[in-house]
Design a protein around this motif. Structure first.
Motif, mmCIF file in Angstrom:
data_model
loop_
_atom_site.group_PDB
_atom_site.id
_atom_site.type_symbol
_atom_site.label_atom_id
_atom_site.label_comp_id
_atom_site.label_asym_id
_atom_site.label_seq_id
_atom_site.Cartn_x
_atom_site.Cartn_y
_atom_site.Cartn_z
ATOM 1 N N LEU A 24 140.006 13.380 -15.216
ATOM 2 C CA LEU A 24 141.104 14.305 -14.904
ATOM 3 C C LEU A 24 142.190 14.035 -15.607
ATOM 4 O O LEU A 24 143.125 14.815 -15.596
ATOM 5 N N SER A 25 142.460 12.823 -16.252
ATOM 6 C CA SER A 25 143.808 12.412 -16.621
ATOM 7 C C SER A 25 143.940 13.115 -17.833
ATOM 8 O O SER A 25 143.492 13.347 -18.794
ATOM 9 N N ARG A 26 145.171 13.764 -17.915
ATOM 10 C CA ARG A 26 145.934 14.353 -19.366
ATOM 11 C C ARG A 26 147.591 14.448 -19.006
ATOM 12 O O ARG A 26 147.835 14.296 -17.949
ATOM 13 N N PRO A 27 148.194 14.709 -20.219
ATOM 14 C CA PRO A 27 149.465 14.764 -20.050
ATOM 15 C C PRO A 27 150.057 15.792 -19.060
ATOM 16 O O PRO A 27 149.395 17.001 -19.126
ATOM 17 N N GLY A 28 150.930 15.682 -18.289
ATOM 18 C CA GLY A 28 151.546 16.753 -17.185
ATOM 19 C C GLY A 28 150.780 16.581 -15.883
ATOM 20 O O GLY A 28 151.216 17.116 -15.120
ATOM 21 N N VAL A 29 149.727 15.765 -15.750
ATOM 22 C CA VAL A 29 148.919 15.609 -14.637
ATOM 23 C C VAL A 29 148.921 14.575 -14.056
ATOM 24 O O VAL A 29 148.536 13.358 -14.947
ATOM 25 N N GLU A 30 148.943 14.065 -13.008
ATOM 26 C CA GLU A 30 149.298 12.349 -12.427
ATOM 27 C C GLU A 30 148.206 12.941 -11.318
ATOM 28 O O GLU A 30 148.187 13.412 -10.469
ATOM 29 N N ALA A 31 147.365 11.606 -11.442
ATOM 30 C CA ALA A 31 146.171 11.535 -10.404
ATOM 31 C C ALA A 31 146.771 10.387 -9.177
ATOM 32 O O ALA A 31 146.975 9.239 -9.779
ATOM 33 N N LEU A 32 146.799 10.636 -8.033
ATOM 34 C CA LEU A 32 147.186 9.845 -6.995
ATOM 35 C C LEU A 32 145.964 9.283 -6.382
ATOM 36 O O LEU A 32 145.032 10.106 -6.025
ATOM 37 N N HIS A 33 146.039 7.911 -5.878
ATOM 38 C CA HIS A 33 144.709 7.392 -5.300
ATOM 39 C C HIS A 33 145.123 7.255 -3.665
ATOM 40 O O HIS A 33 146.055 6.779 -3.226
ATOM 41 N N ALA A 34 143.926 7.190 -3.089
ATOM 42 C CA ALA A 34 143.911 7.022 -1.763
ATOM 43 C C ALA A 34 142.305 6.410 -1.597
ATOM 44 O O ALA A 34 141.482 7.314 -1.678
ATOM 45 N N TYR A 35 142.165 5.387 -0.621
ATOM 46 C CA TYR A 35 141.032 4.960 -0.348
ATOM 47 C C TYR A 35 140.422 5.031 1.015
ATOM 48 O O TYR A 35 139.708 4.464 1.591
ATOM 49 N N SER A 36 141.242 5.840 1.567
ATOM 50 C CA SER A 36 140.894 6.258 2.935
ATOM 51 C C SER A 36 141.717 7.219 3.567
ATOM 52 O O SER A 36 142.593 7.765 2.926
ATOM 53 N N GLY A 37 141.093 8.016 4.511
ATOM 54 C CA GLY A 37 141.913 9.054 5.327
ATOM 55 C C GLY A 37 143.354 8.836 5.540
ATOM 56 O O GLY A 37 144.382 9.922 5.226
ATOM 57 N N ALA A 38 143.762 7.782 6.122
ATOM 58 C CA ALA A 38 144.980 7.336 6.297
ATOM 59 C C ALA A 38 145.804 7.307 5.209
ATOM 60 O O ALA A 38 147.124 7.925 5.197
ATOM 61 N N GLU A 39 145.267 6.506 4.165
ATOM 62 C CA GLU A 39 146.170 6.895 2.873
ATOM 63 C C GLU A 39 146.430 7.837 2.290
ATOM 64 O O GLU A 39 147.494 8.192 1.830
ATOM 65 N N ALA A 40 145.436 8.769 2.532
ATOM 66 C CA ALA A 40 145.364 10.107 1.813
ATOM 67 C C ALA A 40 146.532 10.877 2.598
ATOM 68 O O ALA A 40 147.558 11.636 2.071
ATOM 69 N N LEU A 41 146.781 10.963 4.003
ATOM 70 C CA LEU A 41 147.834 11.584 4.795
ATOM 71 C C LEU A 41 149.260 10.804 4.324
ATOM 72 O O LEU A 41 150.084 11.917 4.298
ATOM 73 N N GLU A 42 149.147 9.684 4.010
ATOM 74 C CA GLU A 42 150.639 9.187 3.506
ATOM 75 C C GLU A 42 151.002 9.590 2.266
ATOM 76 O O GLU A 42 152.157 10.004 2.130
ATOM 77 N N GLN A 43 150.092 9.862 1.414
ATOM 78 C CA GLN A 43 150.306 10.266 0.073
ATOM 79 C C GLN A 43 150.725 11.820 0.160
ATOM 80 O O GLN A 43 151.657 12.378 -0.420
ATOM 81 N N LEU A 44 150.213 12.596 1.180
ATOM 82 C CA LEU A 44 150.243 13.999 1.244
ATOM 83 C C LEU A 44 151.675 14.338 1.869
ATOM 84 O O LEU A 44 152.290 15.069 1.444
ATOM 85 N N LEU A 45 152.028 13.442 2.531
ATOM 86 C CA LEU A 45 153.545 13.450 3.213
ATOM 87 C C LEU A 45 154.512 13.131 2.255
ATOM 88 O O LEU A 45 155.854 13.802 2.318
ATOM 89 N N GLN A 46 154.235 12.103 1.323
ATOM 90 C CA GLN A 46 155.206 11.762 0.466
ATOM 91 C C GLN A 46 155.296 12.732 -0.878
ATOM 92 O O GLN A 46 156.240 12.442 -1.628
ATOM 93 N N ASN A 47 154.291 13.584 -0.994
ATOM 94 C CA ASN A 47 154.320 14.046 -2.693
ATOM 95 C C ASN A 47 153.841 15.441 -2.383
ATOM 96 O O ASN A 47 153.393 16.025 -1.330
ATOM 97 N N ASP A 48 154.292 16.366 -3.333
ATOM 98 C CA ASP A 48 153.851 17.725 -3.396
ATOM 99 C C ASP A 48 152.328 17.749 -4.327
ATOM 100 O O ASP A 48 152.412 17.662 -5.426
ATOM 101 N N ILE A 49 151.460 17.895 -3.480
ATOM 102 C CA ILE A 49 150.067 17.750 -4.134
ATOM 103 C C ILE A 49 149.539 19.173 -4.550
ATOM 104 O O ILE A 49 149.497 19.965 -3.433
#
Length: 383
Positions: A24-49
């Motif tokens: 999915l990587s391409r210019p203008g798109v950034e892929a954020l990684h989360a290896y658990s549900g807890a990490e995913a929630l943290e990323q969702l609270l910090q970024n506009d997904i």
């Protein structure tokens, strides 16, 4: 300019995230990684997904539980979710996924072209959302500026208009030539103040609507300075402005616009400076490629006010109490100097007084000025 669009990859197997990132990587798109549900929630609270790709089978918190938590938060409830799973097809499981808030449900191994196409839909939607948000902010800013135009103009025109009406009433009632002459002078002065306010608003409107016209030609700035100073001098009175000149004062500039800048700076210096000390205008052309003009008056500008000097419509907290204009003069002067590829700077202290300094390149050609107009969103056909 649109921001980078972020998608969230959630999987407890690092190899799966690496594969998705590469796909999915391409210019203008950034892929954020989360290896658990807890990490995913943290990323969702910090970024506009823009989109979350979520593996269903994860320890501690599976994908369905993560989706339910996302739907329970105002910040994350609108984030679209595509579930990915390696289990056998199960209608009840698929139904549970959609019930949890998924927009799609893909079974591994999935076709990479299909996944990329589905993700691209949400990337485009996020891009359009960002563009709409930027346009809305631009329109909102324009509305706020227009409201400020009306409010400030309506407020500041009252004083000269009241003077005109009072003087006209005096003319109706008296026959003394001296009083008639004094009233006529007041009317003339008030009319000039009103005309100046209107001219300033028109200049700002031209800047905003890309209609500002610059016509740079070879000119000598010294006679322009002398003419502007002459407009402020009264015959038979002590000199209020002292002119000093050195070096070559010829360059390629728009003479009328620079005269406008000088008139504003000298007028401000006379109005706000110590009346017992003359204003000094110094034109320094000794440098080969640039000209420097300083306008100096006695008196200090408070540090809190200096930060707002070149902003339009300076607030009452920072503007002088006896200001007679819209607070646009220095803003317009700053912009006109910048469009000549120059700089307008100010320094002020109790010892040396207040110094406005214009630094101009002597040979900024039409092409360079046209580029400056375009960069500032003010391109006009006059260059």
């Amino acid at each position: 300019m649109s921001q980078t669009i972020k998608i969230l990859l959630v999987d407890d197997v690092p190899q799966n995230i690496v594969a998705l990132d590469a796909l999915l990587s391409r210019p203008g798109v950034e892929a954020l990684h989360a290896y658990s549900g807890a990490e995913a929630l943290e990323q969702l609270l910090q970024n506009d997904i823009a989109l979350a790709l979520v593996d269903v089978q994860m320890p501690e918190m599976d994908g369905f539980e993560l989706a339910e938590l996302m739907r329970g938060s105002p910040r994350t409830r609108h984030v679209p979710i595509i579930f990915l799973t390696a289990t056998d097809r199960d209608a009840m499981r698929t139904f549970r996924g959609y019930e949890a808030g998924a927009v799609d449900f893909l079974y591994k191994p999935f076709d990479p072209h299909i996944l990329r196409s589905k993700v691209e839909v949400f990337v485009q939607l996020q891009s359009q959302k960002q563009q709409l948000a930027e346009q809305l902010e631009a329109v909102s800013q324009m509305v706020r500026t227009n409201e400020m135009f009306i409010a400030v103009l309506g407020h500041d025109l009252r004083n000269p208009l009241s003077s005109i009406m009072a003087s006209a009433e005096v003319l109706r009632r008296v026959s003394d030539p001296q009083r008639v002459l004094a009233s006529a002078e007041r009317i003339r002065g008030s009319g000039m103040r009103m005309a100046k306010m209107i001219d300033q608003l028109l200049d700002v409107a031209r800047m905003r609507s890309s209609q500002l016209v610059l016509t740079p030609t070879d000119v000598d700035l010294l006679p322009i300075c002398e003419a502007i100073i002459g407009e402020f001098e009264s015959p038979g009175q002590e000199k209020t402005v002292v002119l000093e000149c050195m070096g070559d004062t010829v360059g390629c500039w728009d003479a009328d616009r620079l005269a406008q800048v000088l008139s504003n700076l000298i007028g401000n210096a006379l109005h706000h400076g110590d009346k017992s000390v003359p204003v000094t205008v110094r034109v320094d052309g000794t440098r080969r490629h640039e000209l420097r003009i300083t306008v100096t008056n006695a008196g200090e500008i408070p540090e809190t006010a200096r930060a707002h000097l070149f902003k339009p419509f300076r607030s009452g907290a920072t503007a002088p109490q006896n200001a007679q204009g819209l607070g646009l003069g220095l803003f317009i002067a700053h912009e006109l100097v910048a469009l000549h590829l120059g700089r307008l700077e100010v320094r002020s202290d109790a010892t040396n007084g207040t110094v406005f300094e214009i630094i101009l390149p002597k040979r900024a050609g039409p092409a360079q000025i046209r580029a400056a107009l375009s960069d500032r969103g003010m391109f006009g056909r006059g260059v």
